[in-house]
Design a protein around this motif. Structure first.
Motif, PDB file in Angstrom:
ATOM      1  N   ASN A  67       0.812  -1.215   0.000  1.00  0.00           N
ATOM      2  CA  ASN A  67       0.000   0.000   0.000  1.00  0.00           C
ATOM      3  C   ASN A  67       0.848   1.269   0.000  1.00  0.00           C
ATOM      4  OD1 ASN A  67      -3.061  -0.685   0.262  1.00  0.00           O
ATOM      5  ND2 ASN A  67      -1.976  -2.189   1.496  1.00  0.00           N
ATOM      6  N   ALA A  68       2.087   1.172   0.451  1.00  0.00           N
ATOM      7  CA  ALA A  68       3.001   2.312   0.304  1.00  0.00           C
ATOM      8  C   ALA A  68       3.232   2.589  -1.179  1.00  0.00           C
ATOM      9  CB  ALA A  68       4.318   2.023   1.015  1.00  0.00           C
ATOM     10  N   LYS A  69       3.343   1.520  -1.965  1.00  0.00           N
ATOM     11  CA  LYS A  69       3.480   1.675  -3.421  1.00  0.00           C
ATOM     12  C   LYS A  69       2.236   2.327  -4.002  1.00  0.00           C
ATOM     13  CE  LYS A  69       6.358  -2.472  -3.953  1.00  0.00           C
ATOM     14  NZ  LYS A  69       6.408  -3.856  -4.520  1.00  0.00           N
ATOM     15  N   GLY A  70       1.061   1.913  -3.485  1.00  0.00           N
ATOM     16  CA  GLY A  70      -0.190   2.475  -3.980  1.00  0.00           C
ATOM     17  C   GLY A  70      -0.322   3.956  -3.680  1.00  0.00           C
ATOM     18  N   VAL A  71       0.106   4.364  -2.487  1.00  0.00           N
ATOM     19  CA  VAL A  71       0.045   5.784  -2.110  1.00  0.00           C
ATOM     20  C   VAL A  71       0.955   6.614  -3.002  1.00  0.00           C
ATOM     21  CG1 VAL A  71       0.596   7.443  -0.295  1.00  0.00           C
ATOM     22  CG2 VAL A  71      -0.648   5.353   0.274  1.00  0.00           C
ATOM     23  N   LEU A  72       2.122   6.074  -3.321  1.00  0.00           N
ATOM     24  CA  LEU A  72       3.078   6.785  -4.160  1.00  0.00           C
ATOM     25  C   LEU A  72       2.663   6.789  -5.629  1.00  0.00           C
ATOM     26  CD1 LEU A  72       6.420   5.490  -2.587  1.00  0.00           C
ATOM     27  CD2 LEU A  72       5.390   7.749  -2.307  1.00  0.00           C
ATOM     28  N   GLY A  73       1.770   5.859  -6.008  1.00  0.00           N
ATOM     29  CA  GLY A  73       1.333   5.787  -7.397  1.00  0.00           C
ATOM     30  C   GLY A  73       2.147   4.780  -8.191  1.00  0.00           C
ATOM     31  N   GLU A  74       1.918   3.498  -7.931  1.00  0.00           N
ATOM     32  CA  GLU A  74       2.673   2.439  -8.592  1.00  0.00           C
ATOM     33  C   GLU A  74       2.158   2.210 -10.014  1.00  0.00           C
ATOM     34  OE1 GLU A  74       3.891  -2.238  -7.786  1.00  0.00           O
ATOM     35  OE2 GLU A  74       2.106  -1.381  -6.866  1.00  0.00           O
ATOM     36  N   ALA A  75       3.064   2.038 -10.957  1.00  0.00           N
ATOM     37  CA  ALA A  75       2.686   1.757 -12.340  1.00  0.00           C
ATOM     38  C   ALA A  75       2.410   0.272 -12.513  1.00  0.00           C
ATOM     39  CB  ALA A  75       3.807   2.188 -13.287  1.00  0.00           C
ATOM     40  N   ASP A  76       1.456  -0.052 -13.378  1.00  0.00           N
ATOM     41  CA  ASP A  76       1.124  -1.445 -13.684  1.00  0.00           C
ATOM     42  C   ASP A  76       1.709  -1.780 -15.053  1.00  0.00           C
ATOM     43  OD1 ASP A  76      -0.347  -3.789 -14.691  1.00  0.00           O
ATOM     44  OD2 ASP A  76      -1.529  -3.577 -12.864  1.00  0.00           O
ATOM     45  N   GLU A  77       2.849  -2.457 -15.059  1.00  0.00           N
ATOM     46  CA  GLU A  77       3.563  -2.732 -16.309  1.00  0.00           C
ATOM     47  C   GLU A  77       2.782  -3.660 -17.222  1.00  0.00           C
ATOM     48  OE1 GLU A  77       7.876  -4.499 -17.789  1.00  0.00           O
ATOM     49  OE2 GLU A  77       7.641  -3.769 -15.732  1.00  0.00           O
ATOM     50  N   ASP A  78       2.094  -4.649 -16.651  1.00  0.00           N
ATOM     51  CA  ASP A  78       1.313  -5.579 -17.474  1.00  0.00           C
ATOM     52  C   ASP A  78       0.218  -4.841 -18.238  1.00  0.00           C
ATOM     53  OD1 ASP A  78       2.823  -7.732 -16.667  1.00  0.00           O
ATOM     54  OD2 ASP A  78       1.455  -8.325 -15.062  1.00  0.00           O
ATOM     55  N   LEU A  79      -0.473  -3.932 -17.540  1.00  0.00           N
ATOM     56  CA  LEU A  79      -1.536  -3.169 -18.197  1.00  0.00           C
ATOM     57  C   LEU A  79      -0.956  -2.224 -19.237  1.00  0.00           C
ATOM     58  CD1 LEU A  79      -4.500  -2.478 -18.455  1.00  0.00           C
ATOM     59  CD2 LEU A  79      -4.254  -0.881 -16.547  1.00  0.00           C
ATOM     60  N   GLU A  80       0.200  -1.630 -18.952  1.00  0.00           N
ATOM     61  CA  GLU A  80       0.845  -0.742 -19.922  1.00  0.00           C
ATOM     62  C   GLU A  80       1.174  -1.493 -21.212  1.00  0.00           C
ATOM     63  OE1 GLU A  80       3.040   2.412 -16.861  1.00  0.00           O
ATOM     64  OE2 GLU A  80       4.144   0.674 -17.640  1.00  0.00           O
ATOM     65  N   ASN A  81       1.703  -2.707 -21.065  1.00  0.00           N
ATOM     66  CA  ASN A  81       2.031  -3.497 -22.257  1.00  0.00           C
ATOM     67  C   ASN A  81       0.786  -3.919 -23.023  1.00  0.00           C
ATOM     68  OD1 ASN A  81       4.847  -3.431 -21.904  1.00  0.00           O
ATOM     69  ND2 ASN A  81       4.788  -5.125 -20.460  1.00  0.00           N
ATOM     70  N   LYS A  82      -0.280  -4.241 -22.288  1.00  0.00           N
ATOM     71  CA  LYS A  82      -1.545  -4.620 -22.924  1.00  0.00           C
ATOM     72  C   LYS A  82      -2.103  -3.455 -23.736  1.00  0.00           C
ATOM     73  CE  LYS A  82      -6.245  -6.140 -21.791  1.00  0.00           C
ATOM     74  NZ  LYS A  82      -7.176  -6.505 -20.687  1.00  0.00           N
ATOM     75  N   ILE A  83      -2.053  -2.251 -23.158  1.00  0.00           N
ATOM     76  CA  ILE A  83      -2.544  -1.063 -23.850  1.00  0.00           C
ATOM     77  C   ILE A  83      -1.671  -0.751 -25.063  1.00  0.00           C
ATOM     78  CG2 ILE A  83      -2.829   1.442 -23.647  1.00  0.00           C
ATOM     79  CD1 ILE A  83      -3.677   0.959 -20.724  1.00  0.00           C
ATOM     80  N   ALA A  84      -0.363  -0.915 -24.900  1.00  0.00           N
ATOM     81  CA  ALA A  84       0.563  -0.632 -25.998  1.00  0.00           C
ATOM     82  C   ALA A  84       0.289  -1.545 -27.195  1.00  0.00           C
ATOM     83  CB  ALA A  84       2.003  -0.805 -25.529  1.00  0.00           C
ATOM     84  N   GLU A  85      -0.011  -2.814 -26.931  1.00  0.00           N
ATOM     85  CA  GLU A  85      -0.316  -3.761 -28.015  1.00  0.00           C
ATOM     86  C   GLU A  85      -1.542  -3.289 -28.792  1.00  0.00           C
ATOM     87  OE1 GLU A  85      -0.723  -7.708 -26.532  1.00  0.00           O
ATOM     88  OE2 GLU A  85       1.341  -7.834 -25.785  1.00  0.00           O
ATOM     89  N   PHE A  86      -2.549  -2.807 -28.068  1.00  0.00           N
ATOM     90  CA  PHE A  86      -3.746  -2.318 -28.758  1.00  0.00           C
ATOM     91  C   PHE A  86      -3.431  -1.057 -29.562  1.00  0.00           C
ATOM     92  CE2 PHE A  86      -6.963   1.064 -28.415  1.00  0.00           C
ATOM     93  CZ  PHE A  86      -7.833   0.606 -29.392  1.00  0.00           C
ATOM     94  N   ILE A  87      -2.659  -0.140 -28.983  1.00  0.00           N
ATOM     95  CA  ILE A  87      -2.366   1.121 -29.662  1.00  0.00           C
ATOM     96  C   ILE A  87      -1.719   0.880 -31.020  1.00  0.00           C
ATOM     97  CG2 ILE A  87      -0.853   3.158 -29.577  1.00  0.00           C
ATOM     98  CD1 ILE A  87      -1.457   3.294 -26.573  1.00  0.00           C
ATOM     99  N   PHE A  88      -0.830  -0.110 -31.084  1.00  0.00           N
ATOM    100  CA  PHE A  88      -0.130  -0.369 -32.341  1.00  0.00           C
ATOM    101  C   PHE A  88      -0.984  -1.126 -33.358  1.00  0.00           C
ATOM    102  CE2 PHE A  88       3.877   0.406 -29.890  1.00  0.00           C
ATOM    103  CZ  PHE A  88       4.317   1.465 -30.670  1.00  0.00           C
ATOM    104  N   THR A  89      -2.224  -1.473 -32.986  1.00  0.00           N
ATOM    105  CA  THR A  89      -3.146  -2.016 -33.986  1.00  0.00           C
ATOM    106  C   THR A  89      -3.767  -0.879 -34.802  1.00  0.00           C
ATOM    107  OG1 THR A  89      -5.065  -1.985 -32.479  1.00  0.00           O
ATOM    108  CG2 THR A  89      -3.698  -3.995 -32.522  1.00  0.00           C
TER     109      THR A  89
END
Length: 322
Positions: free
Chosen positions: A224-246
């Motif tokens: 939750n310390a990571k959550g307070v600081l604003g942790e990035a979700d790498e799996d979701l970023e890669n999933k979104i990136a795959e869609f963007i390049f379509t």
């Protein structure tokens, strides 16, 4: 229905169930400890009290985190659940300390406890109830991870997909896993004391339960310390990136952030497009991408900025340049 009631309906259901069940268990264990004086039962009473209080705060925090953004808080209240959980672990930490302290005192001055039938009956009932809550948390983990499983298959899959669960569900899962194991350890300690004459076993069981509780404190605090600081979700970023390049009009991804805001996600990106596109065409592309990303469960807002393609490749597979 009032706004408060409507807001509470959005609270984490598994934490509400766990609060009710653990409150009942804590009362039963407390009564058993009062009549028997068993230190292992004391440890379990403290454990259940800590879990009940903790999970109640989790439920309230998860509900408040769903509150819509206001003028003073335009980014919303998503990270509130992380702040509440950070405060809640202090309760478990205090309970853990008291549990370990009582265990050491019992080892130094072992005494024979009474009422084995009461202790074993209460711990057995508690183990059944806590196993029920744990299984409900497992099902919630799979639901949030979008994984289908039933029966015993849900047990194994819930462990492997725990990282995809919301902070509230993850806490309930971990606490009730420790609670179930703690009950079994307490039973073993009582049996060794009563039938084996090893009275210090109850104190050892209390210390082990306290250490397990401290593990939950440490794990939940870091998550939750990571959550307070604003942790990035790498799996979701890669999933979104795959869609963007379509989308053939997108030539590169300059930046892409998928930030966790409590139980939700805030998506922000800067995309490179062909310089000869019209403003109308760019808006159509933007709307198409926004609509698709917002359909992902948990995504609350999407911010997209376009810049001209500079001919330099920034994005490479599996890596987001932030």
């Amino acid at each position: 229905m009032s706004k408060k009631q409507s807001l509470l309906k959005n609270g984490n259901k598994s934490s509400l169930i766990a609060t009710i069940v653990n409150t009942i268990i804590a009362i039963i264990k407390g009564v058993a400890f009062f009549f028997t004086g068993n230190v292992a039962m004391f440890a379990e009473t403290m454990h259940s009290l800590g879990d009940a209080a903790n999970q109640f705060f989790v439920f309230i925090g998860s509900a408040l985190s769903k509150k819509m953004p206001t003028e003073n808080y335009p980014n919303g209240f998503g990270r509130l659940v992380n702040l509440v959980l950070l405060g809640a672990v202090l309760i478990v930490g205090i309970m853990s300390y008291e549990t370990i302290k009582e265990g050491f005192l019992h080892i130094q001055h072992p005494t024979e406890s009474k009422g084995i039938a009461i202790n074993l009956s209460v711990l057995g009932l508690a183990a059944i109830l806590e196993s029920y809550v744990l299984f409900k948390a497992m099902k919630e983990v799979l639901h949030e991870a979008h994984v289908e499983a039933s029966g015993f298959a849900a047990v194994g899959k819930s462990f492997s997909h725990l990282g995809k669960a919301t902070p509230a569900t993850k806490l309930v899962f971990m606490e009730d896993l420790v609670a179930t194991l703690g009950g079994l350890i307490a039973i073993i300690g009582i049996l060794l004391s009563y039938y084996g004459g090893f009275h210090a076993a109850e104190g050892i069981a209390s210390i082990i339960i306290g250490i397990m509780m401290f593990y939950v404190v440490g794990k939940v605090f870091l998550d939750n310390a990571k959550g307070v600081l604003g942790e990035a979700d790498e799996d979701l970023e890669n999933k979104i990136a795959e869609f963007i390049f379509t989308n053939p009009e997108i030539k590169d991804i300059k930046t892409l952030f998928a930030m966790k805001e409590g139980e939700d996600f805030h998506i922000e990106m800067k995309l490179e497009i062909e310089p000869n596109l019209t403003v109308k065409e760019a808006f159509q592309i933007k709307d198409r991408i926004e609509k698709e990303i917002q359909s992902i469960k948990g995504v609350t807002d999407v911010i997209i900025e376009f810049v001209e393609d500079d001919g330099v490749k920034t994005w490479s597979q599996g890596l987001v340049s932030n």
